[in-house]
Write an enzyme that holds these catalytic residues in place. Structure first.
Site, PDB file in Angstrom:
ATOM      1  CB  CYS A   8      -0.966  -0.026   1.183  1.00 58.65           C
ATOM      2  SG  CYS A   8      -0.165  -0.025   2.800  1.00 58.65           S
ATOM      3  CG  ASN A  11       4.517  -1.864   5.021  1.00 56.06           C
ATOM      4  OD1 ASN A  11       5.653  -2.214   5.340  1.00 56.06           O
ATOM      5  ND2 ASN A  11       3.543  -2.733   4.949  1.00 56.06           N
ATOM      6  CB  CYS A  13      -3.414   1.463   7.227  1.00 56.54           C
ATOM      7  SG  CYS A  13      -3.037   2.905   8.244  1.00 56.54           S
ATOM      8  NE  ARG A  14      -4.441   1.507   1.951  1.00 54.17           N
ATOM      9  CZ  ARG A  14      -4.236   2.273   0.895  1.00 54.17           C
ATOM     10  NH1 ARG A  14      -5.080   2.206  -0.116  1.00 54.17           N
ATOM     11  NH2 ARG A  14      -3.205   3.079   0.833  1.00 54.17           N
ATOM     12  CG  ASP A 124      -5.077   5.944   2.699  1.00 58.21           C
ATOM     13  OD1 ASP A 124      -5.076   5.536   3.877  1.00 58.21           O
ATOM     14  OD2 ASP A 124      -4.231   6.733   2.249  1.00 58.21           O
TER      15      ASP A 124
HETATM   16  P1  4NP Z   1      -1.679   2.692   4.240  1.00 54.93           P
HETATM   17  O1  4NP Z   1      -2.265   4.036   4.882  1.00 54.93           O
HETATM   18  O2  4NP Z   1      -1.175   3.056   2.872  1.00 54.93           O
HETATM   19  O3  4NP Z   1      -2.866   1.776   4.191  1.00 54.93           O
HETATM   20  O4  4NP Z   1      -0.591   2.209   5.176  1.00 54.93           O
HETATM   21  C1  4NP Z   1      -1.513   5.216   4.956  1.00 54.93           C
HETATM   22  C2  4NP Z   1      -0.641   5.400   6.012  1.00 54.93           C
HETATM   23  C3  4NP Z   1       0.084   6.579   6.095  1.00 54.93           C
HETATM   24  C4  4NP Z   1      -0.069   7.562   5.126  1.00 54.93           C
HETATM   25  C5  4NP Z   1      -0.948   7.351   4.070  1.00 54.93           C
HETATM   26  C6  4NP Z   1      -1.664   6.182   3.990  1.00 54.93           C
HETATM   27  N1  4NP Z   1       0.648   8.793   5.231  1.00 54.93           N
HETATM   28  O5  4NP Z   1       0.418   9.664   4.390  1.00 54.93           O
HETATM   29  O6  4NP Z   1       1.491   8.923   6.138  1.00 54.93           O
END
Ligand code: 4NP
Length: 158
Positions: A8, A11, A13-14, A124
């Site tokens: 994702c 790295n 959350c998803r 997201d």
């Molecule tokens: P992920 O979610 O891609 O599902 O891990 C996010 C976590 C952090 C950020 C964006 C999306 N960020 O902009 O820091």
């Protein structure tokens, strides 16, 4: 061994959620000697960090512990190390596609390619609340099962 990398943006959350859910399915099927798992982000902001507390909470409420996972950034070499690279959304997919080459070992796919979802992307949840995290898990759990099913039929026969 067949290896699967979930990717994702951050790295945290998803993709760690997808990794932990898929890892539990692999273990449940007794396939841990045949299928290896990992996750990574296309971005570098959270390198070394554990999964977001909200993702861990959603995971624990479903009996999944992912506190051992730590974020890392996806890299070109992942395309030679993994058999499947699984993107959560279209933007992840396009960023990963740019890192791949024609000789890449990995097959680049979308997480929801294998389940019968009307959704195409895992949204997201980072700027959302627990309901967004729970929705991510609702999408990931059938998708992880469907991916394992696909691999059992296409990659583990022999
Ligand atoms: P992920 O979610 O891609 O599902 O891990 C996010 C976590 C952090 C950020 C964006 C999306 N960020 O902009 O820091």
């Amino acid at each position: 061994m067949k290896k699967v990398l979930f990717v994702c943006l951050g790295n945290i959350c998803r993709s760690p959620s997808a990794e932990a859910i898929f890892r539990a399915e692999v273990l449940n099927a007794g396939l841990e000697e045949k299928i290896g798992t990992d996750s990574a982000g296309t971005g570098a902001w959270h390198i070394g960090n554990p999964p977001d507390g909200r993702a861990q909470q959603a995971a624990l409420s479903r009996g999944i512990d992912m506190s051992d996972l730590r974020a890392r950034q996806a890299e070109k070499a992942d395309f030679d190390r993994f058999d499947y690279i699984v993107a959560m959304d279209r933007s992840n997919y396009e960023n990963l596609k740019r890192m791949s080459s024609r000789e890449s070992r990995a097959k680049l796919v979308m997480m929801l390619d294998f389940s019968n979802e009307t959704e195409e992307e895992v949204p997201d949840p980072y700027y959302g609340d627990m309901s967004d995290y729970n929705y991510v898990f609702d999408l990931l759990q059938p998708a992880a099962k469907a991916l394992l099913d696909h691999m059992c039929k296409n990659d583990l026969n022999g």
